[in-house]
Scaffold this motif. Structure first.
Motif, PDB file in Angstrom:
ATOM      1  N   GLU A 221     -27.140 -19.135  -2.937  1.00  0.00           N
ATOM      2  CA  GLU A 221     -27.714 -18.606  -4.168  1.00  0.00           C
ATOM      3  C   GLU A 221     -28.013 -17.117  -4.001  1.00  0.00           C
ATOM      4  OE1 GLU A 221     -28.045 -17.895  -7.338  1.00  0.00           O
ATOM      5  OE2 GLU A 221     -28.243 -20.071  -7.470  1.00  0.00           O
ATOM      6  N   PHE A 222     -27.133 -16.285  -4.549  1.00  0.00           N
ATOM      7  CA  PHE A 222     -27.298 -14.842  -4.403  1.00  0.00           C
ATOM      8  C   PHE A 222     -27.517 -14.141  -5.745  1.00  0.00           C
ATOM      9  CE2 PHE A 222     -22.809 -15.765  -4.859  1.00  0.00           C
ATOM     10  CZ  PHE A 222     -22.352 -14.801  -5.747  1.00  0.00           C
ATOM     11  N   ILE A 223     -27.590 -14.907  -6.849  1.00  0.00           N
ATOM     12  CA  ILE A 223     -27.846 -14.305  -8.158  1.00  0.00           C
ATOM     13  C   ILE A 223     -29.354 -14.174  -8.341  1.00  0.00           C
ATOM     14  CG2 ILE A 223     -27.595 -14.577 -10.649  1.00  0.00           C
ATOM     15  CD1 ILE A 223     -25.000 -16.056 -10.146  1.00  0.00           C
ATOM     16  N   PRO A 224     -29.875 -12.955  -8.529  1.00  0.00           N
ATOM     17  CA  PRO A 224     -31.332 -12.767  -8.666  1.00  0.00           C
ATOM     18  C   PRO A 224     -31.893 -13.495  -9.882  1.00  0.00           C
ATOM     19  CG  PRO A 224     -30.202 -10.668  -8.302  1.00  0.00           C
ATOM     20  CD  PRO A 224     -29.142 -11.685  -8.601  1.00  0.00           C
ATOM     21  N   TYR A 225     -32.992 -14.197  -9.677  1.00  0.00           N
ATOM     22  CA  TYR A 225     -33.608 -14.927 -10.782  1.00  0.00           C
ATOM     23  C   TYR A 225     -34.197 -13.981 -11.820  1.00  0.00           C
ATOM     24  CZ  TYR A 225     -36.457 -18.268 -13.347  1.00  0.00           C
ATOM     25  OH  TYR A 225     -36.999 -19.037 -14.345  1.00  0.00           O
ATOM     26  N   ARG A 226     -34.543 -12.776 -11.416  1.00  0.00           N
ATOM     27  CA  ARG A 226     -35.148 -11.813 -12.335  1.00  0.00           C
ATOM     28  C   ARG A 226     -34.248 -11.515 -13.526  1.00  0.00           C
ATOM     29  NH1 ARG A 226     -39.921 -10.113 -13.266  1.00  0.00           N
ATOM     30  NH2 ARG A 226     -39.229  -7.962 -13.548  1.00  0.00           N
ATOM     31  N   ILE A 227     -32.948 -11.622 -13.344  1.00  0.00           N
ATOM     32  CA  ILE A 227     -32.009 -11.371 -14.453  1.00  0.00           C
ATOM     33  C   ILE A 227     -32.286 -12.327 -15.604  1.00  0.00           C
ATOM     34  CG2 ILE A 227     -29.586 -11.491 -15.152  1.00  0.00           C
ATOM     35  CD1 ILE A 227     -28.819 -10.565 -12.370  1.00  0.00           C
ATOM     36  N   PHE A 228     -32.561 -13.595 -15.278  1.00  0.00           N
ATOM     37  CA  PHE A 228     -32.808 -14.588 -16.318  1.00  0.00           C
ATOM     38  C   PHE A 228     -34.210 -14.454 -16.908  1.00  0.00           C
ATOM     39  CE2 PHE A 228     -29.670 -16.943 -13.564  1.00  0.00           C
ATOM     40  CZ  PHE A 228     -28.600 -16.692 -14.400  1.00  0.00           C
ATOM     41  N   GLU A 229     -35.135 -13.871 -16.178  1.00  0.00           N
ATOM     42  CA  GLU A 229     -36.462 -13.614 -16.728  1.00  0.00           C
ATOM     43  C   GLU A 229     -36.424 -12.465 -17.723  1.00  0.00           C
ATOM     44  OE1 GLU A 229     -38.893 -13.002 -13.249  1.00  0.00           O
ATOM     45  OE2 GLU A 229     -39.620 -15.079 -13.316  1.00  0.00           O
ATOM     46  N   ILE A 230     -35.592 -11.470 -17.435  1.00  0.00           N
ATOM     47  CA  ILE A 230     -35.469 -10.316 -18.333  1.00  0.00           C
ATOM     48  C   ILE A 230     -34.627 -10.672 -19.549  1.00  0.00           C
ATOM     49  CG2 ILE A 230     -34.606  -7.948 -18.529  1.00  0.00           C
ATOM     50  CD1 ILE A 230     -35.164  -7.666 -15.501  1.00  0.00           C
ATOM     51  N   GLN A 275     -35.541 -23.622 -11.953  1.00  0.00           N
ATOM     52  CA  GLN A 275     -36.711 -23.631 -11.082  1.00  0.00           C
ATOM     53  C   GLN A 275     -36.296 -23.628  -9.618  1.00  0.00           C
ATOM     54  OE1 GLN A 275     -39.870 -23.154 -11.750  1.00  0.00           O
ATOM     55  NE2 GLN A 275     -40.456 -23.387  -9.597  1.00  0.00           N
ATOM     56  N   LEU A 276     -35.261 -24.418  -9.294  1.00  0.00           N
ATOM     57  CA  LEU A 276     -34.760 -24.456  -7.917  1.00  0.00           C
ATOM     58  C   LEU A 276     -34.168 -23.109  -7.529  1.00  0.00           C
ATOM     59  CD1 LEU A 276     -34.199 -26.044  -5.345  1.00  0.00           C
ATOM     60  CD2 LEU A 276     -32.054 -26.842  -6.367  1.00  0.00           C
ATOM     61  N   GLN A 277     -33.470 -22.481  -8.461  1.00  0.00           N
ATOM     62  CA  GLN A 277     -32.919 -21.158  -8.179  1.00  0.00           C
ATOM     63  C   GLN A 277     -34.045 -20.158  -7.909  1.00  0.00           C
ATOM     64  OE1 GLN A 277     -31.566 -18.877 -11.400  1.00  0.00           O
ATOM     65  NE2 GLN A 277     -30.341 -17.470 -10.163  1.00  0.00           N
ATOM     66  N   LYS A 278     -35.106 -20.260  -8.659  1.00  0.00           N
ATOM     67  CA  LYS A 278     -36.252 -19.368  -8.467  1.00  0.00           C
ATOM     68  C   LYS A 278     -36.891 -19.584  -7.102  1.00  0.00           C
ATOM     69  CE  LYS A 278     -40.550 -17.908 -10.737  1.00  0.00           C
ATOM     70  NZ  LYS A 278     -41.446 -18.135 -11.911  1.00  0.00           N
ATOM     71  N   GLU A 279     -37.008 -20.837  -6.691  1.00  0.00           N
ATOM     72  CA  GLU A 279     -37.614 -21.143  -5.389  1.00  0.00           C
ATOM     73  C   GLU A 279     -36.761 -20.601  -4.244  1.00  0.00           C
ATOM     74  OE1 GLU A 279     -38.075 -25.344  -5.359  1.00  0.00           O
ATOM     75  OE2 GLU A 279     -39.653 -25.360  -6.902  1.00  0.00           O
ATOM     76  N   ILE A 280     -35.439 -20.750  -4.360  1.00  0.00           N
ATOM     77  CA  ILE A 280     -34.551 -20.246  -3.306  1.00  0.00           C
ATOM     78  C   ILE A 280     -34.619 -18.723  -3.227  1.00  0.00           C
ATOM     79  CG2 ILE A 280     -32.140 -20.038  -2.581  1.00  0.00           C
ATOM     80  CD1 ILE A 280     -31.663 -22.807  -3.791  1.00  0.00           C
ATOM     81  N   ASN A 281     -34.685 -18.068  -4.380  1.00  0.00           N
ATOM     82  CA  ASN A 281     -34.824 -16.610  -4.388  1.00  0.00           C
ATOM     83  C   ASN A 281     -36.131 -16.182  -3.746  1.00  0.00           C
ATOM     84  OD1 ASN A 281     -32.917 -14.593  -6.215  1.00  0.00           O
ATOM     85  ND2 ASN A 281     -32.608 -16.748  -6.711  1.00  0.00           N
ATOM     86  N   ALA A 282     -37.198 -16.930  -4.019  1.00  0.00           N
ATOM     87  CA  ALA A 282     -38.509 -16.580  -3.460  1.00  0.00           C
ATOM     88  C   ALA A 282     -38.537 -16.745  -1.944  1.00  0.00           C
ATOM     89  CB  ALA A 282     -39.597 -17.438  -4.106  1.00  0.00           C
ATOM     90  N   GLU A 283     -37.741 -17.693  -1.425  1.00  0.00           N
ATOM     91  CA  GLU A 283     -37.712 -17.951   0.014  1.00  0.00           C
ATOM     92  C   GLU A 283     -36.726 -17.060   0.761  1.00  0.00           C
ATOM     93  OE1 GLU A 283     -39.583 -19.997   1.824  1.00  0.00           O
ATOM     94  OE2 GLU A 283     -40.762 -20.511   0.066  1.00  0.00           O
TER      95      GLU A 283
END
Length: 624
Positions: A221-230, A275-283
C-alpha cells in the motif's frame, strides 16, 4: 475431467511457448525487405507492446519484493513461497493470447494499419467507453465467476495465490483471459471505429491497463490516504492495493475492475477498504513485527547480486547460476552497487516463518572481493557493527554472520563486536559449530585417516581436535609448526599422537578421505588416490576435476518441512537448503541459547548442536 477452455493451448510447451512470437518477428524481418510495410509495422508494434507490458509486471514484481523499502507497507504479511511462484510461473500466457487476438483484429479492422500517432479526441472516447462499458461488464462477469460452477472450474485458480503480486494479475485460466481481452479491447476498437483511434492510444491504454492491474495485486500500500481525505470522491474512481487485496481475503466483496464506484452501486463494497488503508499508512516506517532471528549475508559478485527476489523472483527461486540473458544488465547492477556503497546500510531481502518465529535475511552492501582489500576492512566492520546494534535495538534475539562477515582476519569470527559491546542483548553467532558438525557427520563411520587442508583455521582446528578424540589419524597440512603445536596441545594427552603435521600434498597419496578447507588446484587434487572423496568447507567450492573421485557439497542443511514463506534459494543451494552457518543461527534461536557463539569453536558443543538441529527437524543435505 478438465473444464472447457480452462487450460492454455500451449501450457505443455514450457519455455518454447515464446517461439509463438516467431511469426511476428519473421513478418517484421520479411516485410522490411520490401513487402507489406503496414503489416510489418503492426507486428513490430505488437512486439514492442509485449515488451512494455512484460516489463511493467516485472517492475511491479520487483517493487513488491523490495522488503527494505516496503516491509511495513505490506498488506498480507505472509512470505511468497515456492509453491506460489511455481503456480504463477506462466503468468505471461495472456500476453501471447492478446498478441494473437490483436493480429486477428488487424485483418478484421484494416483501419488499424492507418492509425495516426496521436488523436486528442481518442482520450475522451476511450475513457467514456472504459467507464461506460468495460468497467460494468467486468464487474458483472467477475461476480458471475464467483458462482459455484465458474469459481470451482475457472476462477479458483486465481484465488489460490494467498499473497497477491503483480504476476498474480496474469495468473488465470484461458477462458478468463479471453473474456478480459474482449473487455480491454472494447475501448480501443470502439475509439478506432468512431474514427478517434491512434497508436499512442493503443500503447497508452494497454500499458495503463496493466499498470492498474499490477497496482491492485502488488500487496504494497503506497497510495497516501491523505489524497482521499482531501478529495473524497477519488476513492470511488480508483482502487488501491488494499482495496483489491481485501477481495482475495474476503471474496464476496470488491469485485470492480479499477473503480470502486461499481461496488458501491452493486452493494459489494467492503466496509474496511479505506480504514485498513489508513491504518497501513499510519504504520508506515514502523516495525510492527520484529524477527527473532537475522542472518547477515553479503553479496558475492555482480552477477550473483541479481539473484535476489526483488530483481526477478523466478530466478531467485532456483539455485544460482549465471544466465547469459542477464549479462546485459550487469552495468545496471554495477550502478546499483555504487548506490549501495553510498547508502552504506544493511537491507532486508527475504524472510520466512519457522515454528511461529520470523526469520529475516539482511544483506551487507559489500561485494566478496572487497573483503580481501585491507583498506576496506574498517568500513565493512562498521556496517556489520551497525547491523548488530540495529538488531539489538529492535529486539532481535539472534544474529548469525555469513561466511565473509565472520572472517577471522576481519573481526575474529565476531569477537570484535562482542568485546566492544559487552551489554548486547542480541546473541551474535558465527554458526561454525554446526558447520563442523555437518562435515564430521558426513564422514564415513569407519574412517581411520583423513587429510585436512586449512588445518589451522577455525573450522580446521575443531575438526582435527574432534577426530583425534575419536582415534582418527589426521594429516594436518600446514607449514606453521607453531600453529600445529598449539592445536596439538589442546588435544587430550592420549590423543595427541593422532595429529600429524604434513607439509606436502604427496603425504595424502594413500588417504581416501580429504577434508578441504583451503582452495586446491587440479594439480593438487591429483595426489588423491582413485576413489577418494573430497569433503569441503572452502568458498568458492573446489572444481570437480577428478572423475575417479567424488566431491561433497558445501556444508548445508535442509530446513524443516513446516517452514513457511520461503521463496528464494540461498546462493547455489537447492530450495529449502541453507548454509550450515545459517542453520546454526536458526538452531541457536530455536533452542533459546543465551550465549554468544563467536571466536574459536567449542569442540565439546559439536555433538550438542548437531543433535539440537536434528531435534528441530533440520536435515543434512546428503540424507534428506
Amino acid at each position: 475431467m478438465v473444464a472447457p477452455l480452462s487450460a492454455w493451448p500451449w501450457e505443455n510447451l514450457g519455455i518454447f511457448k515464446y517461439l509463438l512470437y516467431g511469426p511476428f518477428l519473421a513478418q517484421v524481418l520479411y516485410s522490411r525487405m520490401g513487402e507489406d510495410t503496414a503489416k510489418s509495422s503492426w507486428c513490430l508494434h505488437l512486439l514492442i507492446i509485449w515488451g512494455l507490458r512484460s516489463f511493467t509486471h516485472v517492475l511491479f514484481g520487483s517493487f513488491g519484493n523490495m522488503l527494505f523499502l516496503n516491509l511495513s507497507r505490506r498488506i498480507i504479511k505472509q512470505g511468497v513461497d515456492f509453491k506460489l511462484i511455481d503456480r504463477e510461473w506462466d503468468w505471461d500466457n495472456f500476453l501471447i493470447l492478446q498478441a494473437f487476438v490483436a493480429s486477428m483484429a488487424y485483418y478484421i479492422f484494416p483501419i488499424l494499419a492507418d492509425l495516426p500517432l496521436w488523436n486528442a479526441r481518442g482520450l475522451i472516447t476511450v475513457l467514456m467507453l472504459h467507464i461506460g462499458a468495460s468497467e460494468p461488464l467486468y464487474y458483472w462477469v467477475h461476480r458471475h465467476f464467483h458462482g459455484k460452477y465458474l469459481f470451482t472450474n475457472y476462477h479458483s485458480l486465481h484465488h489460490e495465490s494467498a499473497v497477491p503480486q503483480s504476476f498474480t494479475a496474469g495468473h488465470a485460466t484461458f477462458l478468463e483471459h479471453l473474456i478480459l481481452t474482449i473487455i480491454a479491447g472494447i475501448p480501443i476498437l470502439g475509439s478506432v471505429w468512431l474514427g478517434h483511434g491512434s497508436l499512442s492510444l493503443v500503447y497508452g491504454y494497454l500499458v495503463m491497463f496493466d499498470v492498474l492491474r499490477c497496482l491492485g495485486h502488488c500487496n504494497v500500500e503506497f497510495i497516501p490516504y491523505r489524497i482521499f481525505e482531501i478529495l473524497p470522491f477519488l476513492r470511488y474512481l480508483i482502487y488501491t492495493p488494499t482495496y483489491h487485496s481485501l477481495h482475495h481475503t474476503e471474496m464476496d466483496t470488491n469485485f470492480c475492475l479499477f473503480m470502486p464506484l461499481f461496488d458501491a452501486v452493486g452493494k459489494t463494497l467492503n466496509s474496511k477498504s479505506w480504514q485498513l488503508q489508513k491504518e497501513i499508512n499510519a504504520e508506515c516506517g514502523k516495525r510492527r513485527v520484529i524477527p527473532d532471528f537475522v542472518f547477515l549475508a553479503h553479496v558475492v559478485d555482480l552477477t550473483s547480486s541479481m539473484h535476489a527476489p526483488f530483481v526477478y523472483r523466478s530466478l531467485a527461486s532456483l539455485p544460482y547460476t549465471t544466465h547469459f540473458f542477464m549479462l546485459p544488465f550487469v552495468p545496471i547492477a554495477f550502478m546499483v552497487m555504487l548506490a549501495m556503497w553510498a547508502w552504506a546500510k544493511t537491507f532486508v531481502v527475504s524472510f520466512y516463518n519457522l515454528r511461529g518465529r520470523l526469520h529475516h535475511t539482511w544483506v551487507v552492501p559489500r561485494f566478496g572481493f572487497q573483503y580481501f582489500l585491507p583498506f576496506a576492512a574498517a568500513g565493512i566492520n562498521k556496517q556489520i557493527e551497525e547491523a548488530i546494534l540495529d538488531a539489538d535495538k529492535l529486539g532481535v534475539k539472534v544474529i548469525s554472520l555469513a561466511a565473509l562477515n565472520k572472517n577471522e582476519a576481519l573481526n575474529g569470527g565476531g569477537t570484535l563486536f562482542v568485546n566492544k559491546h559487552p551489554n548486547l542483548k542480541v546473541r551474535v553467532v558465527h554458526g561454525n559449530t554446526l558447520t563442523a558438525a555437518v562435515i564430521l557427520n558426513d564422514l564415513p563411520k569407519d574412517v581411520k585417516e583423513v587429510f585436512l587442508t586449512g588445518a589451522t583455521s577455525k573450522l580446521g582446528r575443531a575438526i582435527a581436535l574432534y577426530l583425534c578424540r575419536r582415534r582418527v589419524r589426521v594429516l594436518m597440512l600446514t607449514l606453521s609448526t607453531e600453529r600445529f603445536e598449539k592445536i596439538k596441545k589442546e588435544a587430550p594427552a592420549d590423543c595427541q599422537s593422532y595429529l600429524v603435521q604434513v607439509t606436502k600434498y604427496q603425504a595424502a597419496r594413500t588417504c581416501k578421505t580429504w577434508i578441504v578447507g583451503k582452495w586446491i588446484t587440479p594439480r593438487e587434487q591429483s595426489w588423491a588416490p582413485p576413489g577418494a572423496r573430497f569433503h569441503q568447507f572452502v568458498v568458492p567450492p573446489i572444481l570437480p576435476f577428478r572423475r575417479d573421485c567424488t566431491y561433497g557439497d558445501l556444508a548445508a542443511m535442509r530446513l524443516p518441512d513446516d517452514v513457511q514463506g520461503l521463496g528464494s534459494c540461498e546462493y547455489t543451494m537447492d530450495r529449502g537448503v541453507v548454509h550450515a552457518c545459517h542453520a546454526g543461527g536458526v538452531v541457536h534461536s530455536l533452542e533459546g541459547w543465551t550465549h554468544h557463539e563467536v571466536g574459536a569453536i567449542d569442540v565439546d558443543r559439536i555433538d550438542l548442536v548437531w543433535n539440537a538441529a536434528l531435534k528441530h527437524g533440520l536435515k543434512p543435505v546428503s540424507t534428506s
